[in-house]
Design an enzyme around this catalytic site. Sequence first.
Site, PDB file in Angstrom:
ATOM      1  N   PHE A  33      26.700 119.741  60.395  1.00  0.00           N
ATOM      2  CA  PHE A  33      25.275 119.423  60.415  1.00  0.00           C
ATOM      3  C   PHE A  33      24.462 120.646  59.976  1.00  0.00           C
ATOM      4  CE2 PHE A  33      21.191 119.294  62.806  1.00  0.00           C
ATOM      5  CZ  PHE A  33      20.623 118.249  62.091  1.00  0.00           C
ATOM      6  N   GLN A  34      23.534 120.441  59.085  1.00  0.00           N
ATOM      7  CA  GLN A  34      22.681 121.497  58.517  1.00  0.00           C
ATOM      8  C   GLN A  34      23.504 122.651  57.938  1.00  0.00           C
ATOM      9  OE1 GLN A  34      19.456 122.407  61.329  1.00  0.00           O
ATOM     10  NE2 GLN A  34      18.259 120.792  60.361  1.00  0.00           N
TER      11      GLN A  34
ATOM     12  N   GLU B 240       9.392 126.658  54.866  1.00  0.00           N
ATOM     13  CA  GLU B 240      10.145 127.877  54.575  1.00  0.00           C
ATOM     14  C   GLU B 240       9.798 128.498  53.224  1.00  0.00           C
ATOM     15  OE1 GLU B 240      11.491 125.104  55.790  1.00  0.00           O
ATOM     16  OE2 GLU B 240      12.738 125.607  57.533  1.00  0.00           O
TER      17      GLU B 240
ATOM     18  N   LYS C 133      26.217 131.485  63.186  1.00  0.00           N
ATOM     19  CA  LYS C 133      25.728 131.548  64.568  1.00  0.00           C
ATOM     20  C   LYS C 133      26.624 132.396  65.466  1.00  0.00           C
ATOM     21  CE  LYS C 133      24.077 128.242  68.045  1.00  0.00           C
ATOM     22  NZ  LYS C 133      22.625 128.086  68.117  1.00  0.00           N
TER      23      LYS C 133
ATOM     24  N   MET D 209      -3.344 123.064  33.089  1.00  0.00           N
ATOM     25  CA  MET D 209      -2.652 123.709  31.978  1.00  0.00           C
ATOM     26  C   MET D 209      -1.831 122.700  31.183  1.00  0.00           C
ATOM     27  SD  MET D 209      -2.395 126.421  30.298  1.00  0.00           S
ATOM     28  CE  MET D 209      -2.597 128.031  31.056  1.00  0.00           C
TER      29      MET D 209
END
Lengths: 160, 566
Positions: B112-113, B50, B162, B480
Amino acid sequence: MKHTISVLLQNKPGVLSRVTGLFSGRGFNIESLCVAQTLDPEVSCLTLVTDGEDKIIEQITKQLHKLIDVIKVTDMGELDYVEREMVIIRVKAEAETRAEILRVVDIFRGKVVDVSPKSYAVELTGSSTKLQAVIDILRPIGIQEIVRTGKIAMARAKKV
Amino acid sequence: MKITGAQALMQCIEEQNVKVIFGFPGGAVIDIYEALMKNDKLTHVLVRHEQAAIHAADAYARVIGDVGVALVTSGPGATNTVTGIASAYADSIPIVVFTGNVPTALIGNDAFQEVDIVGITRPCTKHNYLVKNPDELVATIREAFHIARSGRPGPVLVDLPKDVVNAMVTFPEFKPVRMRTYRPTYEPHPGQIDKACRAMLKAKKPVLYVGGGVIAAKAHEELTALARKLHIPVTMTLMGLGGFPGTDPLSMGMLGMHGTYFANMAVAKSDLLIAVGARFDDRVTGRVDAFAPNAKIIHVDIDPTSIGKNVAVDIPIVADCQHALTAMNAWFDRHEEFSEQAAAEQHEAWLDEIRAWKNKHPLGYIEETDIIKPQFVVQKLHELTGGDAIISTEVGQNQMWAAQFYHFNKPRHFLTSGGLGVMGYGFPAAIGAQMAAPGHTVIDIAGDGSLQMNIQELATARQYKLPVKIALLNNSFLGMVRQWQELFYDKHYSHTDIHVAPDFVLLAQAYGAVGLRATKPSEVEPVIREALATDNTVLMDFVISREEGVYPMVPAGKATTEMLLV
């Protein structure tokens, strides 16, 4: 220097955390904060007291204004305004001090809001300095608990 | 007629003229993906992580000059976007991120999630929303796009439970969004423009200091006109590169920590600094009290919080850069006390002084015949692409060498995570850029440390047959940090040696891409030519001088005139 800042915001969930998150995220100080609905139920008024040099205060007002849900930001220091704060003090009250407590509360135009055999709870409103004065006088008698609201402020109406 | 929330979301994205969205499905957004499958107007690019969706949408937004869109699921899908969102916020890039969430009835239940992504992203978005009421869905999405692209642009996140996505909603006709609490100032105050222009008229040693705001406001033409009309030398921030032609004689390149010697000297000695769409970042100013100490400062910025934040400003101008520069150009056209001839004569000595600094310490490096220098690779890329490629970078040395040696002549051709400095930005950004500009040469100038942070996107590039090129400047170091350790930590190379790495050529091949390698300077050009001629994703592994440093360098906390030079 201390500044009282008045913020009008959209009365929506999460708006308060946008304000407090801004202060913590940018390392600004909040000394007190008071928030409630205004006449318009969609708008809340938040009064906060903060401390900082002019440059910091300028950033605070600009950053507050940048928040999408903020309608108006006023640094009350730039105006003539009235301010009030409220305190409830629970003070030890025994036979020999009861009268003295009542006299002090009376002088400062406060009132007793709760009584128990060993204590009084007294309510006072006024400027922060006035409340501090009451606290200093009652302290030797024995303060058990203090709850303060934080300051609210309103600009004075134009005289003409 | 009522449609589902998911269908309304599709229509909202379409009406914003968005053609491509970057995303990754999951349980909470299956319904949206169902609607997406049935939609024939939107192209969806399936990333492999993502974070890459956000960087790709960010780069897409930069290239097209409008809003980029990403779509991810709840919980980990949402948390994986945070780095990308914070980067877009730091760089003021307009993106709208849609996250799924658990049904409203479960919010707050540790389902959940489930995460509070609105809470998590509050400090790194311009604004964000949790849509709880389906009736507010369409208006909220329209507001999100409006906020993302207007004023100082930035990322906006919209969290979609949802059940909201599945609810039936009406789709009201589109009307321009007007908000009570949000009205950015575009027009400059004429009095301030007058003051600024009079200061410019008088200045003997002016410098234009240009940031990403000029690119965001599409003001490069107005800026170029002003600089040329008044014969004012121009220096750019990392985000401002391409805002003024890098090969123009008035360009001094980048300023700041790894800026050119002459840009930093010019700023230090200037009597008037005209900051346009830049924010006096610490990497630009070095020690603040020694930054442009003799200069009067004009600061044009659309965001009032940027003005006076780090440096005290003499003439603040809150405005869109394009509007402000147009007003300035018009002022000079209107006032007879200004003549281009006089300006040229007035600044001749100053431009000579800058040329002398440039001749004394030009941007350069020590060439070698047996080992590849990274700067040489960037120069060759510039030469062989005619300076016209869209370049994305990772973060670190690769980024600075790209900024220094690929002289950008056009805006929206340099894509880099400037403010947040996200390693792993460049490759997904190249994917986003290629989706925005299909026929264009897109090159990710990468380091081996950064590239491995989003290397999985090789699969995305392959899936959509994107001929993105990766120019890997491979020194087997986190270069760096190693450079700082070399200079300031007695060469204590604590955990910066990453020589245990995949064979990048084989790795590219494993994904079905093309892998090429150069280990000698003579191989650089043939490898680049082959890559540019290949209609496939190509990873060019340039094995470079391991301990090459980026110079000039202003050590952190020093004045910008205290540069370490080649």
